[in-house]
Write an enzyme that holds these catalytic residues in place. Structure first.
Site, mmCIF file in Angstrom:
data_model
loop_
_atom_site.group_PDB
_atom_site.id
_atom_site.type_symbol
_atom_site.label_atom_id
_atom_site.label_comp_id
_atom_site.label_asym_id
_atom_site.label_seq_id
_atom_site.Cartn_x
_atom_site.Cartn_y
_atom_site.Cartn_z
ATOM 1 N N LEU A 1 -15.349 4.597 9.600
ATOM 2 C CA LEU A 1 -15.031 5.860 10.276
ATOM 3 C C LEU A 1 -13.604 5.816 10.796
ATOM 4 O O LEU A 1 -13.308 5.108 11.767
ATOM 5 C CB LEU A 1 -16.009 6.088 11.443
ATOM 6 N N GLY B 1 -10.952 2.974 12.566
ATOM 7 C CA GLY B 1 -10.458 3.272 13.919
ATOM 8 C C GLY B 1 -11.541 3.799 14.853
ATOM 9 O O GLY B 1 -11.643 3.373 16.011
ATOM 10 N N ARG C 1 -10.777 16.795 7.145
ATOM 11 C CA ARG C 1 -11.552 17.192 5.953
ATOM 12 C C ARG C 1 -12.941 17.662 6.362
ATOM 13 O O ARG C 1 -13.558 17.066 7.248
ATOM 14 C CB ARG C 1 -11.709 16.019 4.992
ATOM 15 N N ASN D 1 -9.568 8.199 10.050
ATOM 16 C CA ASN D 1 -9.128 9.581 9.772
ATOM 17 C C ASN D 1 -9.902 10.115 8.579
ATOM 18 O O ASN D 1 -10.298 11.267 8.533
ATOM 19 C CB ASN D 1 -7.626 9.610 9.496
ATOM 20 N N LYS E 1 3.038 0.746 3.296
ATOM 21 C CA LYS E 1 2.728 -0.301 4.266
ATOM 22 C C LYS E 1 2.802 -1.629 3.543
ATOM 23 O O LYS E 1 2.475 -1.685 2.348
ATOM 24 C CB LYS E 1 1.308 -0.117 4.812
ATOM 25 N N ARG F 1 -9.774 10.313 19.773
ATOM 26 C CA ARG F 1 -9.497 10.044 21.199
ATOM 27 C C ARG F 1 -9.239 11.340 21.956
ATOM 28 O O ARG F 1 -9.767 11.548 23.052
ATOM 29 C CB ARG F 1 -8.264 9.138 21.341
ATOM 30 N N ASN G 1 0.872 -1.167 0.000
ATOM 31 C CA ASN G 1 0.000 0.000 0.000
ATOM 32 C C ASN G 1 0.914 1.223 0.000
ATOM 33 O O ASN G 1 1.400 1.646 1.042
ATOM 34 C CB ASN G 1 -0.883 -0.048 1.253
ATOM 35 N N HIS H 1 -12.553 3.865 -0.174
ATOM 36 C CA HIS H 1 -12.621 2.841 0.891
ATOM 37 C C HIS H 1 -13.403 1.607 0.429
ATOM 38 O O HIS H 1 -13.911 0.850 1.258
ATOM 39 C CB HIS H 1 -13.381 3.349 2.143
HETATM 40 P P1 ADP Z 1 -6.993 5.744 8.830
HETATM 41 O O1 ADP Z 1 -8.225 6.322 8.204
HETATM 42 O O2 ADP Z 1 -5.809 6.661 8.758
HETATM 43 O O3 ADP Z 1 -6.713 4.309 8.455
HETATM 44 P P2 ADP Z 1 -7.912 4.664 11.350
HETATM 45 O O4 ADP Z 1 -8.953 3.821 10.716
HETATM 46 O O5 ADP Z 1 -6.791 4.006 12.064
HETATM 47 O O6 ADP Z 1 -7.325 5.751 10.388
HETATM 48 O O7 ADP Z 1 -8.691 5.605 12.405
HETATM 49 C C1 ADP Z 1 -8.038 6.589 13.128
HETATM 50 C C2 ADP Z 1 -9.072 7.236 14.052
HETATM 51 O O8 ADP Z 1 -9.563 6.240 14.960
HETATM 52 C C3 ADP Z 1 -8.509 8.373 14.883
HETATM 53 O O9 ADP Z 1 -9.416 9.456 14.897
HETATM 54 C C4 ADP Z 1 -8.438 7.751 16.257
HETATM 55 O O10 ADP Z 1 -8.607 8.713 17.276
HETATM 56 C C5 ADP Z 1 -9.638 6.837 16.235
HETATM 57 N N1 ADP Z 1 -9.552 5.872 17.341
HETATM 58 C C6 ADP Z 1 -8.673 4.857 17.517
HETATM 59 N N2 ADP Z 1 -8.866 4.258 18.721
HETATM 60 C C7 ADP Z 1 -9.889 4.930 19.317
HETATM 61 C C8 ADP Z 1 -10.580 4.812 20.573
HETATM 62 N N3 ADP Z 1 -10.234 3.880 21.473
HETATM 63 N N4 ADP Z 1 -11.584 5.666 20.841
HETATM 64 C C9 ADP Z 1 -11.933 6.617 19.951
HETATM 65 N N5 ADP Z 1 -11.345 6.789 18.758
HETATM 66 C C10 ADP Z 1 -10.328 5.960 18.446
#
Ligand code: ADP
Length: 405
Positions: free
Chosen positions: A212, A334, A244, A214, A14, A288, A7, A183
């Site tokens: 849901l 995340g 965004r 970043n 990655k 978080r 990726n 996605h």
């Molecule tokens: P990406 O879109 O970059 O792949 P991820 O799917 O890893 O990102 O999601 C990242 C998001 O998930 C961030 O906003 C992070 O704060 C949120 N996140 C991860 N763990 C938690 C948690 N325990 N509680 C709330 N939000 C979380």
């Protein structure tokens, strides 16, 4: 079949090495991340299950050097997981944009490569980096088949009335301006896994998938095929994300450009990098941090979370209408996998649709496949951990197997 999944982003990559025994049975042999490609000093973090992570700091001027370093590690005595690179049967690449040409994953021959190159105009930051990955594999592992898996492909079943913007039609014809959605690999994976997990027949189902992270997007999936999705021509449209804005009234753009004397590039940066949860809360783009700030009484952090959940709820309502009802809602990414308050507040007040969350189970659910609706909820709601790499490896395995037939 051993599959290397790559990726490639603009300055990072990655990777995962998976031993695919079948579609469902596999072993993760190694995974890792190469960061700061093109900067003075780069870093490679390599992880083998059951071992401590191994970090190498070195200058990584381009993707070929990064991939070469990964390949060397994969066969190294100390940190390796393979005897020789010839054990890698195929490489699966995540590619951002497949336009209207790629309706599914594809074996990369000269024609496919040329088509991905043509699509760089629609994804100028991503497709060129993805192609660098293919080029590097051709150079370092000649003869190994490359398969590309597109973020847009799953959304190619969206009908014209859902993908066409109400602007002069000539812009679609001239420049391919339309909704593509992103996605897709994740939406496809969690819709199928969610249906299986909840005991619903995918071929006869109405599913809303909420990815849901970043970046965030929501899709409506009918009988296993996508019929609408919240991201659009670019990943900018839809719900508010980390940085965004998501959908806004387009006239805000020329209005602010005039008031603040902003160039198109500055405007794009503001909407892409300084908006969303970060822009509203002023705290962080990370959910978080915002949840913590909201708990401590920061009103803008609370507002950011309220805006996000209200927006998700509106999509659930809209897509329930588009699907003619809903059987299953899946949360992933995340935030979707880990944030119980986001899941709770996005579904709050939707009891009239037949959606009832079990708050105790929801509060205890983090990153594990779980049904979070009550047994009497008409609509099942679940958390599914997404696994885009597995999906890429599966498609790669299937395509390469078919080539050999
Ligand atoms: P990406 O879109 O970059 O792949 P991820 O799917 O890893 O990102 O999601 C990242 C998001 O998930 C961030 O906003 C992070 O704060 C949120 N996140 C991860 N763990 C938690 C948690 N325990 N509680 C709330 N939000 C979380």
């Amino acid at each position: 079949m051993i599959v290397l999944v790559l990726n490639c982003g603009s300055s990072s990559l990655k990777y995962q090495v998976l031993d695919m025994k079948s579609e469902k049975e596999f072993d993760l042999l190694a995974k890792g991340l190469v960061e700061r490609i093109g900067e003075k000093m780069g870093a490679l973090t390599h992880r083998v299950p059951g071992q401590d992570k191994h970090v190498v700091e070195m200058p990584i001027p381009d993707h070929t050097v990064g991939i070469k370093a990964v390949l060397e590690l994969l066969v190294s005595k100390e940190h390796g997981v393979l005897e020789s690179l010839s054990q890698i049967d195929a490489v699966g690449h995540r590619v951002a944009h497949g336009g209207e040409y790629f309706k599914g994953s594809a074996f990369v021959d000269a024609k496919a490569y040329e088509e991905i190159e043509k699509l760089c105009v629609l994804a100028p930051l991503h497709n060129p980096a993805n192609l660098l990955g293919v080029k590097a594999v051709n150079e370092l592992m000649p003869g190994t088949p490359n398969v590309t898996v597109f973020d847009t492909a799953f959304h190619q079943t969206v009908p014209d009335y859902a993908y066409t913007y109400a602007i002069p039609y000539e812009y679609y014809k001239k420049y391919a301006v339309r909704r593509y959605g992103f996605h897709g690999t994740s939406h496809k994976f969690v819709a199928a896994r969610g249906a299986e997990f909840a005991g619903i027949d995918l071929e006869n189902s109405r599913i809303i998938t909420c990815h849901l992270g970043n970046g965030s997007s929501i899709s409506a999936v009918k009988d296993g095929r996508c019929i609408d999705t919240s991201m659009g021509f670019t990943p900018q449209e839809g719900v508010p994300m980390g940085t965004r804005s998501g959908s806004i009234d387009t006239t805000i753009i020329p209005f602010l450009a005039a008031k603040e004397n902003m160039t198109p590039a500055q405007m794009e940066k503001m909407l892409n990098k300084q908006s969303g949860l970060l822009g509203i809360s002023g705290v962080s783009s990370d959910c978080r941090d915002i949840e913590e700030a909201a708990k401590a009484g920061n009103p803008r952090a609370s507002l950011a979370l309220n805006i996000l959940c209200y927006s998700i709820k509106k999509y659930i309502g809209a897509y329930s209408a588009a699907l003619g009802g809903v059987d299953l809602i899946v949360f992933t990414g995340g935030i979707g996998e880990n944030s119980a308050p986001t899941r709770r507040d996005s579904c709050d007040g939707l009891e009239y649709l037949g959606i009832k969350i079990d708050n105790e189970i929801n509060d205890a659910t983090h990153g594990k496949d779980t049904i979070i609706s009550t047994p009497d909820s008409k609509v099942k709601v679940c958390v599914i951990a997404t696994n885009e790499e597995l999906m890429i490896a599966r498609d790669t395995m299937n395509i390469v197997k078919n080539l050999k037939k």
